[in-house]
Design a protein around this motif. Sequence first.
Motif, PDB file in Angstrom:
ATOM      1  N   VAL A   2       0.707  -1.287   0.048  1.00  0.00           N
ATOM      2  CA  VAL A   2      -0.008  -0.035   0.004  1.00  0.00           C
ATOM      3  C   VAL A   2       0.959   1.169   0.143  1.00  0.00           C
ATOM      4  N   GLN A   3       0.728   2.143  -0.602  1.00  0.00           N
ATOM      5  CA  GLN A   3       1.290   3.631  -1.084  1.00  0.00           C
ATOM      6  C   GLN A   3       0.872   4.360   0.189  1.00  0.00           C
ATOM      7  N   PRO A   4       1.571   5.263   0.520  1.00  0.00           N
ATOM      8  CA  PRO A   4       1.306   6.297   1.633  1.00  0.00           C
ATOM      9  C   PRO A   4       0.001   6.887   1.360  1.00  0.00           C
ATOM     10  N   ASP A   5      -0.707   7.122   0.107  1.00  0.00           N
ATOM     11  CA  ASP A   5      -1.982   7.742   0.084  1.00  0.00           C
ATOM     12  C   ASP A   5      -3.170   6.775   0.249  1.00  0.00           C
ATOM     13  N   GLY A   6      -2.515   5.381   0.573  1.00  0.00           N
ATOM     14  CA  GLY A   6      -3.666   4.449   0.783  1.00  0.00           C
ATOM     15  C   GLY A   6      -3.840   3.311  -0.410  1.00  0.00           C
ATOM     16  N   GLY A   7      -3.584   3.983  -1.790  1.00  0.00           N
ATOM     17  CA  GLY A   7      -3.730   2.998  -2.728  1.00  0.00           C
ATOM     18  C   GLY A   7      -2.995   1.898  -2.829  1.00  0.00           C
ATOM     19  N   THR A   8      -3.482   0.741  -3.322  1.00  0.00           N
ATOM     20  CA  THR A   8      -2.488  -0.471  -3.418  1.00  0.00           C
ATOM     21  C   THR A   8      -1.980  -0.720  -4.576  1.00  0.00           C
ATOM     22  N   VAL A  28      -0.706   2.462  11.488  1.00  0.00           N
ATOM     23  CA  VAL A  28       0.788   2.324  10.881  1.00  0.00           C
ATOM     24  C   VAL A  28       1.469   3.432  10.540  1.00  0.00           C
ATOM     25  N   MET A  29       0.434   4.299   9.660  1.00  0.00           N
ATOM     26  CA  MET A  29       1.298   5.461   9.137  1.00  0.00           C
ATOM     27  C   MET A  29       1.700   6.457  10.166  1.00  0.00           C
ATOM     28  N   LEU A  30       0.656   6.500  11.318  1.00  0.00           N
ATOM     29  CA  LEU A  30       1.059   7.776  12.232  1.00  0.00           C
ATOM     30  C   LEU A  30       2.087   7.180  13.272  1.00  0.00           C
ATOM     31  N   SER A  54       2.396  -3.883   8.436  1.00  0.00           N
ATOM     32  CA  SER A  54       3.672  -3.517   8.770  1.00  0.00           C
ATOM     33  C   SER A  54       3.999  -2.241   8.004  1.00  0.00           C
ATOM     34  N   PRO A  55       4.731  -1.090   8.592  1.00  0.00           N
ATOM     35  CA  PRO A  55       5.603  -0.149   7.799  1.00  0.00           C
ATOM     36  C   PRO A  55       6.724  -0.623   6.946  1.00  0.00           C
ATOM     37  N   VAL A  65       3.004   0.501   3.179  1.00  0.00           N
ATOM     38  CA  VAL A  65       2.617  -0.493   4.322  1.00  0.00           C
ATOM     39  C   VAL A  65       2.300  -1.945   3.482  1.00  0.00           C
ATOM     40  N   MET A  66       2.919  -2.953   4.108  1.00  0.00           N
ATOM     41  CA  MET A  66       2.646  -4.236   3.834  1.00  0.00           C
ATOM     42  C   MET A  66       1.623  -4.815   4.531  1.00  0.00           C
TER      43      MET A  66
END
Length: 94
Positions: A2-8, A28-30, A54-55, A65-66
């Motif tokens: 998953v990219q930082p914008d939430g898109g896979t 995870v992002m925070l 997991s980050p 994020v994996m």
Amino acid sequence: MVQPDGGTTINSDRQSINVKDRDYFNTVMLTGNDVISSPLFSKLTGNVCVVFASPIKLKGEIIGVMIGTVPVSAIATVLTGSNLGPSGEAYLVK
């Protein structure tokens, strides 16, 4: 993945989804910590599952994020198949 914008960007079923509205992703992002979600409905299958997230870090920065999912039905199968004797019980606790 998953990219930082939430898109896979990479997933096993070749379907794109966005998980930016999911608590596990935002946590995870925070925090930069691993997360195991509460049971939720999969956006792809509609089945109830648990997400392990997991980050992915590069030089200390979170670049993605994996995530991996386990259907709750698979967990139930393992628990109900356990031989715990005549009075044993199995519980799943988060």
